[in-house]
Scaffold this motif. Structure first.
Motif, mmCIF file in Angstrom:
data_model
loop_
_atom_site.group_PDB
_atom_site.id
_atom_site.type_symbol
_atom_site.label_atom_id
_atom_site.label_comp_id
_atom_site.label_asym_id
_atom_site.label_seq_id
_atom_site.Cartn_x
_atom_site.Cartn_y
_atom_site.Cartn_z
ATOM 1 N N SER A 112 0.823 -1.202 0.000
ATOM 2 C CA SER A 112 0.000 0.000 0.000
ATOM 3 C C SER A 112 0.864 1.262 0.000
ATOM 4 C CB SER A 112 -0.948 -0.009 1.184
ATOM 5 O OG SER A 112 -0.219 0.077 2.390
ATOM 6 N N LYS A 113 2.044 1.207 0.662
ATOM 7 C CA LYS A 113 2.919 2.371 0.672
ATOM 8 C C LYS A 113 3.453 2.668 -0.721
ATOM 9 C CE LYS A 113 4.487 2.404 5.418
ATOM 10 N NZ LYS A 113 5.621 2.421 6.315
ATOM 11 N N LYS B 230 0.817 6.759 -6.813
ATOM 12 C CA LYS B 230 -0.335 7.622 -7.089
ATOM 13 C C LYS B 230 0.042 9.094 -6.917
ATOM 14 C CE LYS B 230 -3.927 4.295 -5.933
ATOM 15 N NZ LYS B 230 -5.018 3.949 -5.030
ATOM 16 N N LYS B 231 0.818 9.403 -5.857
ATOM 17 C CA LYS B 231 1.266 10.787 -5.648
ATOM 18 C C LYS B 231 2.145 11.252 -6.801
ATOM 19 C CE LYS B 231 -0.201 12.581 -1.830
ATOM 20 N NZ LYS B 231 -0.987 13.787 -1.822
ATOM 21 N N PHE B 232 3.046 10.394 -7.214
ATOM 22 C CA PHE B 232 3.935 10.732 -8.321
ATOM 23 C C PHE B 232 3.147 10.968 -9.606
ATOM 24 C CE2 PHE B 232 6.815 9.494 -11.782
ATOM 25 C CZ PHE B 232 7.789 10.463 -11.590
ATOM 26 N N ILE B 233 2.174 10.148 -9.873
ATOM 27 C CA ILE B 233 1.343 10.306 -11.071
ATOM 28 C C ILE B 233 0.557 11.611 -11.001
ATOM 29 C CG2 ILE B 233 -0.674 9.350 -12.272
ATOM 30 C CD1 ILE B 233 0.459 6.562 -11.652
ATOM 31 N N ILE C 141 1.404 14.373 -9.340
ATOM 32 C CA ILE C 141 2.360 15.473 -9.542
ATOM 33 C C ILE C 141 2.719 15.592 -11.010
ATOM 34 C CG2 ILE C 141 4.742 16.208 -9.055
ATOM 35 C CD1 ILE C 141 4.374 14.980 -6.247
ATOM 36 N N ASN C 142 2.940 14.465 -11.663
ATOM 37 C CA ASN C 142 3.281 14.466 -13.082
ATOM 38 C C ASN C 142 2.143 15.053 -13.918
ATOM 39 O OD1 ASN C 142 4.647 13.987 -15.426
ATOM 40 N ND2 ASN C 142 4.315 11.778 -15.424
ATOM 41 N N ARG C 143 0.920 14.701 -13.618
ATOM 42 C CA ARG C 143 -0.240 15.240 -14.352
ATOM 43 C C ARG C 143 -0.372 16.746 -14.146
ATOM 44 N NH1 ARG C 143 -4.614 10.559 -12.917
ATOM 45 N NH2 ARG C 143 -3.778 9.003 -14.347
ATOM 46 N N SER C 144 -0.164 17.206 -12.909
ATOM 47 C CA SER C 144 -0.299 18.642 -12.659
ATOM 48 C C SER C 144 0.795 19.429 -13.390
ATOM 49 C CB SER C 144 -0.272 18.929 -11.166
ATOM 50 O OG SER C 144 0.979 18.596 -10.616
ATOM 51 N N ILE C 145 2.004 18.897 -13.415
ATOM 52 C CA ILE C 145 3.084 19.573 -14.146
ATOM 53 C C ILE C 145 2.779 19.591 -15.633
ATOM 54 C CG2 ILE C 145 5.519 19.383 -14.809
ATOM 55 C CD1 ILE C 145 6.080 18.399 -11.972
#
Length: 119
Positions: free
Chosen positions: A2-3, A9-12, A14-18
């Protein structure tokens, strides 16, 4: 497990927002905006002024007389170290890695005795 999923998910996200920020801002960039930017003389004049001042700073010692620089260097070394230096008037000026003078032939003299010769 889960970690690792959480970090992915966090990385994805951040990547989408950038990516969305890049798409939004790069789509606004066109030739007319660039042309308006170059028409603004303040930017161009500031860049040219900074470039001229920087080059002047680096090249200023090339306008000095080598004999006067050599004499001043000799007197400064004598005052600081209390040793006589016999420096040739043939000095070279180098910009890199930092501005400095290079002498090819120098002799260190102490009380009339030649201590060292610098080639």
């Amino acid at each position: 497990m889960s970690k690792s999923n959480f970090f992915i998910k966090k990385f994805i996200n951040i990547n989408r927002s950038i990516n969305s920020l890049l798409e939004k801002n790069l789509n606004k960039l066109n030739f007319n905006n660039l042309r308006n930017l170059t028409r603004n003389n303040k930017i161009i004049l500031t860049f040219v002024a900074v470039l001229v001042f920087f080059l002047t700073y680096l090249l200023l010692p090339t306008f000095f007389k080598q004999s006067s620089v050599s004499a001043e260097l000799r007197s400064d070394l004598k005052d600081k170290f209390k040793i006589d230096f016999k420096i040739s008037d043939n000095l070279k000026y180098s910009i890199f890695p930092r501005p400095h003078f290079i002498t090819s032939n120098a002799v260190i003299i102490d009380k009339g005795n030649e201590l060292s010769e610098i080639k």
